[in-house]
Design a protein around this motif. Structure first.
Motif, PDB file in Angstrom:
ATOM      1  N   ASP A 244     -15.385   7.416 -19.793  1.00 17.01           N
ATOM      2  CA  ASP A 244     -15.068   7.732 -18.517  1.00 17.01           C
ATOM      3  C   ASP A 244     -16.945   8.340 -17.555  1.00 17.01           C
ATOM      4  O   ASP A 244     -17.256   9.014 -17.715  1.00 17.01           O
ATOM      5  CB  ASP A 244     -14.085   8.552 -17.876  1.00 17.01           C
ATOM      6  N   ALA A 245     -16.740   7.787 -15.717  1.00 22.24           N
ATOM      7  CA  ALA A 245     -17.505   9.007 -15.179  1.00 22.24           C
ATOM      8  C   ALA A 245     -17.150  10.368 -14.936  1.00 22.24           C
ATOM      9  O   ALA A 245     -15.603  10.683 -14.759  1.00 22.24           O
ATOM     10  CB  ALA A 245     -17.888   7.909 -13.836  1.00 22.24           C
ATOM     11  N   GLU A 273     -23.065   6.786 -23.175  1.00 25.22           N
ATOM     12  CA  GLU A 273     -21.988   6.601 -21.924  1.00 25.22           C
ATOM     13  C   GLU A 273     -21.213   7.518 -20.882  1.00 25.22           C
ATOM     14  O   GLU A 273     -21.774   9.047 -20.950  1.00 25.22           O
ATOM     15  CB  GLU A 273     -20.723   6.871 -23.351  1.00 25.22           C
ATOM     16  N   HIS A 276     -23.643   6.788 -16.314  1.00 26.18           N
ATOM     17  CA  HIS A 276     -23.379   5.887 -14.390  1.00 26.18           C
ATOM     18  C   HIS A 276     -22.019   5.580 -14.719  1.00 26.18           C
ATOM     19  O   HIS A 276     -21.354   4.603 -14.923  1.00 26.18           O
ATOM     20  CB  HIS A 276     -24.233   4.777 -14.269  1.00 26.18           C
ATOM     21  N   PRO A 277     -21.901   5.582 -13.584  1.00 23.88           N
ATOM     22  CA  PRO A 277     -20.260   5.095 -13.406  1.00 23.88           C
ATOM     23  C   PRO A 277     -19.567   3.890 -13.479  1.00 23.88           C
ATOM     24  O   PRO A 277     -18.525   3.289 -14.346  1.00 23.88           O
ATOM     25  CB  PRO A 277     -19.543   5.462 -11.917  1.00 23.88           C
ATOM     26  N   THR A 278     -20.810   2.598 -13.087  1.00 25.31           N
ATOM     27  CA  THR A 278     -20.618   1.518 -13.674  1.00 25.31           C
ATOM     28  C   THR A 278     -21.288   0.438 -14.297  1.00 25.31           C
ATOM     29  O   THR A 278     -21.021  -0.288 -15.021  1.00 25.31           O
ATOM     30  CB  THR A 278     -19.674   0.306 -12.158  1.00 25.31           C
ATOM     31  N   VAL A 279     -22.726   1.024 -14.443  1.00 25.90           N
ATOM     32  CA  VAL A 279     -23.333  -0.260 -15.277  1.00 25.90           C
ATOM     33  C   VAL A 279     -23.523   0.222 -16.788  1.00 25.90           C
ATOM     34  O   VAL A 279     -23.783   2.123 -16.951  1.00 25.90           O
ATOM     35  CB  VAL A 279     -25.243   0.545 -14.322  1.00 25.90           C
ATOM     36  N   ARG A 280     -23.933  -0.074 -17.679  1.00 26.22           N
ATOM     37  CA  ARG A 280     -24.100   0.772 -18.817  1.00 26.22           C
ATOM     38  C   ARG A 280     -25.525   0.359 -19.393  1.00 26.22           C
ATOM     39  O   ARG A 280     -25.990  -0.399 -18.976  1.00 26.22           O
ATOM     40  CB  ARG A 280     -23.499  -0.472 -19.926  1.00 26.22           C
TER      41      ARG A 280
END
Ligand code: CUA
Length: 370
Positions: A244-245, A273, A276-280
């Motif tokens: 999780d972010a 992990e 970034h909240p959305t980008v892997r």
């Protein structure tokens, strides 16, 4: 008189062999200090074979030394003489046929039994810790397939639970070896090898790639850290939370380090992990740095994970581990080098050390359990 003194010395030497063998060769990387049933069975087999072989060795060498001494030529006349010749001795020939057959059976039966008890392929059950390990030049990837996360070079396991590992290689042959827990097993590209073991007591067990894989083979190390169940559960929770972010770091040095990890290209290779909240970020074929602050070592277990060692690694990876594929990110003339290294090290060491988890205490416990 002379002969008697030599005989006494020989007997003293022979008597000291069992004493030496009785010593416990304990340590974090010793097959003679088993920490689980697989390694225990292998040690028992080794000692059984050893004690069986010892009288054979003493008998054969004793007879040889006795014959050399007893039948030596004592003068020039003796040296020229041909000794009395004999041919065939039924009793002797029966003895040296039957005794070795008995010895081979005494070794073979427990060997086959131990192989079937420890080497047989198992189907992982719901209570097993299932890990897919991949060898790379020159580090280990550990994927906790059932739990859905990945780490590198440090395998954390709960005490008393079976660990079932599928072994693979991404390039050349490697070999997975933790002497305190189990014997070696090769890691071969496109071949699904398996190893399983149980740790009976908490501790840090040193592992080593045991197949010459060029370059930094001698530095291709890893650790297995066995924890009590609640500590292991805390470690797993820290990893599952990392997906999780997280709220942005509050320490400005850590914040700067995180920005630099992107600018200098760290996350171009390394998965982190929650970075970034959305980008892997990252590439799974490089060591996963998720929760890196929980690791006890850097550079595939070649040095303790301290700010100094981490800085030295970032400054010049080749000087710590010649041949590894980590690039040198700064020139010696770069005026910002030391500041930037300090910030990136602070960021990496903060990973997983979220005050909301007990993770930091876990790392301390792992060191203490060694
Ligand atoms: Cu991998 Cu040696």
């Amino acid at each position: 008189m002379q002969a008697r003194r030599w005989l006494q010395r020989g007997l003293a030497l022979a008597a000291s062999v069992p004493l030496i063998a009785a010593c416990e060769f304990s340590g974090p990387q010793s097959a003679l200090d088993p920490a689980g049933p697989v390694a225990q069975a292998q040690k028992d087999l080794f000692l059984w074979t050893f004690w069986l072989s010892l009288p054979v060795m003493i008998g054969v060498f004793g007879a040889l030394i006795y014959a050399l001494w007893r039948f030596r030529a004592k003068d020039a006349k003796g040296a020229a003489e041909v000794p009395h010749q004999t041919h065939g001795n039924l009793r002797l020939e029966l003895a040296w046929t039957i005794i070795p057959v008995i010895l081979v059976v005494l070794v073979a039966v427990p060997t086959v039994r131990t192989i079937f008890a420890t080497e047989q392929r198992v189907t992982p059950g719901p209570d097993d810790v299932v890990v897919h390990a991949t060898g790379y030049q020159w580090w280990f990837k550990f994927e906790y397939t059932g739990l859905g996360f990945t780490t590198a070079n440090e395998l954390i396991i709960p005490v008393g639970q079976r660990v079932v590992m599928s072994l693979d290689s991404a390039d050349v042959l490697h070999s997975f070896w933790v002497p305190n827990l189990a014997g070696k097993r090769d890691m071969i590209p496109n071949q699904d090898n398996q190893i399983w073991f149980v740790a009976d007591r908490p501790g840090t067990y040193f592992g080593q790639c045991a197949e010459l894989c060029l370059g930094a083979h001698a530095y291709m190390r890893f650790r297995v850290i066995a924890m009590e169940r609640p500590d292991y559960d805390g470690w797993v929770a820290a990893f599952q939370g990392a997906a999780d972010a997280r709220p942005a770091a509050v320490d400005p040095l850590v914040e700067r380090g995180k920005a630099l990890a992107a600018q200098k290209g760290c996350v171009g290779c390394h998965v982190i992990e929650g970075f970034h909240p959305t980008v892997r970020v990252g590439n799974p074929d490089f060591p996963d740095l998720t929760n890196f602050g929980l690791r006890t070592t850097v550079g595939a277990a070649i040095a303790d994970n301290t700010p100094e060692n981490l800085a030295a690694w970032l400054r010049d990876p080749q000087s710590m581990k010649p041949g590894n594929t980590m690039p040198t990110l700064w020139t010696a003339a770069d005026p910002n080098r030391e500041d930037e290294i300090e910030a990136i090290a602070a960021y990496l060491l903060s990973l997983g050390r979220d005050p909301a988890t007990t993770a930091q205490a876990i790392v301390g416990g792992a060191h203490g359990g060694q």
